[in-house]
Design an enzyme around this catalytic site. Structure first.
Site, PDB file in Angstrom:
ATOM      1  CB  CYS A   8      -1.027  -0.182   1.148  1.00 57.34           C
ATOM      2  SG  CYS A   8      -0.083  -0.071   2.758  1.00 57.34           S
ATOM      3  CG  ASN A  11       4.173  -1.778   5.175  1.00 57.29           C
ATOM      4  OD1 ASN A  11       5.553  -2.053   5.729  1.00 57.29           O
ATOM      5  ND2 ASN A  11       3.460  -2.660   5.085  1.00 57.29           N
ATOM      6  CB  CYS A  13      -3.742   1.518   6.985  1.00 60.53           C
ATOM      7  SG  CYS A  13      -3.631   3.239   8.099  1.00 60.53           S
ATOM      8  NE  ARG A  14      -4.653   1.521   1.871  1.00 59.89           N
ATOM      9  CZ  ARG A  14      -4.445   2.390   0.815  1.00 59.89           C
ATOM     10  NH1 ARG A  14      -5.364   2.280  -0.192  1.00 59.89           N
ATOM     11  NH2 ARG A  14      -3.471   2.840   0.629  1.00 59.89           N
ATOM     12  CB  SER A  15       0.294  -3.470   2.964  1.00 59.61           C
ATOM     13  OG  SER A  15       1.127  -2.658   3.304  1.00 59.61           O
ATOM     14  CG  ASP A 124      -5.337   5.488   2.610  1.00 60.23           C
ATOM     15  OD1 ASP A 124      -5.587   4.986   3.914  1.00 60.23           O
ATOM     16  OD2 ASP A 124      -4.824   6.065   2.249  1.00 60.23           O
TER      17      ASP A 124
HETATM   18  P1  4NP Z   1      -1.871   2.972   4.242  1.00 58.25           P
HETATM   19  O1  4NP Z   1      -2.496   4.183   4.619  1.00 58.25           O
HETATM   20  O2  4NP Z   1      -1.469   3.139   2.537  1.00 58.25           O
HETATM   21  O3  4NP Z   1      -2.997   1.924   3.869  1.00 58.25           O
HETATM   22  O4  4NP Z   1      -0.852   2.343   5.160  1.00 58.25           O
HETATM   23  C1  4NP Z   1      -1.791   5.521   4.849  1.00 58.25           C
HETATM   24  C2  4NP Z   1      -0.619   5.705   5.861  1.00 58.25           C
HETATM   25  C3  4NP Z   1      -0.212   6.851   5.717  1.00 58.25           C
HETATM   26  C4  4NP Z   1      -0.481   7.881   4.996  1.00 58.25           C
HETATM   27  C5  4NP Z   1      -1.334   7.706   3.607  1.00 58.25           C
HETATM   28  C6  4NP Z   1      -1.897   6.347   3.823  1.00 58.25           C
HETATM   29  N1  4NP Z   1       0.184   9.010   5.031  1.00 58.25           N
HETATM   30  O5  4NP Z   1      -0.092   9.890   4.077  1.00 58.25           O
HETATM   31  O6  4NP Z   1       1.027   9.098   5.871  1.00 58.25           O
END
Ligand code: 4NP
Length: 154
Positions: A8, A11, A13-15, A124
């Site tokens: 994702c 790294n 939240c989703r992955s 997300d």
């Molecule tokens: P992820 O979510 O891609 O599912 O881990 C996010 C985590 C952090 C951010 C964006 C999406 N960020 O902009 O910091």
């Protein structure tokens, strides 16, 4: 043994959620998969998963607290058999890093592996609220269960 990498943006939240759920199913069914996750960005290298992701997953019986974020690297194209990406932006990012067809063929939207050709994304939840984390948990859990069933791993 099949080696699967979930990808994702951050790294956190989703992955890592997909990694933790697949590790859980791997243990439960003795599947012998190798599972990891990474982010396309460098925003959260070394961080634990987001507190909201950890607490929601724990509420659903999955521990993610031991995971640490890392950035996707070019070596991942050689090491992993499947690179499952959570959304189209990150899919395009990972595809832009590929240098040959073998690498390209390993990369796909995670949800296309279970719901082919629909190009569905795992949304997300980072800027969302608690219920968004639960929605993502249920979506990813079901997709992981469907994946091991469709691939006849169980
Ligand atoms: P992820 O979510 O891609 O599912 O881990 C996010 C985590 C952090 C951010 C964006 C999406 N960020 O902009 O910091």
């Amino acid at each position: 043994m099949s080696k699967i990498l979930f990808v994702c943006l951050g790294n956190i939240c989703r992955s890592p959620l997909a990694e933790g759920i697949m590790l859980h199913l791997n243990n439960k069914h003795n599947l012998k998969l190798e599972i990891d996750s990474a982010g396309t960005s460098n925003y959260h290298i070394g961080d634990s998963p987001d507190d909201r992701t950890i607490s929601n997953a724990l509420k659903n019986g999955i521990n993610l607290s031991f995971l640490k974020a890392r950035q996707f690297t070019l070596n991942d194209f050689d090491y992993f058999d499947h690179i499952f990406v959570m959304d189209k932006n990150n899919l395009n990012h990972v595809l832009s890093l590929t240098k040959n067809e073998i690498h390209k063929n390993k990369v796909s939207l995670f949800l296309n592996s279970v719901y082919p050709n629909k190009n569905l994304e795992v949304p997300d939840p980072y800027y969302g609220i608690e219920k968004d984390f639960e929605t993502v948990f249920q979506l990813v859990y079901k997709a992981c269960e469907d994946f091991i069933r469709i691939k006849k791993l169980v």
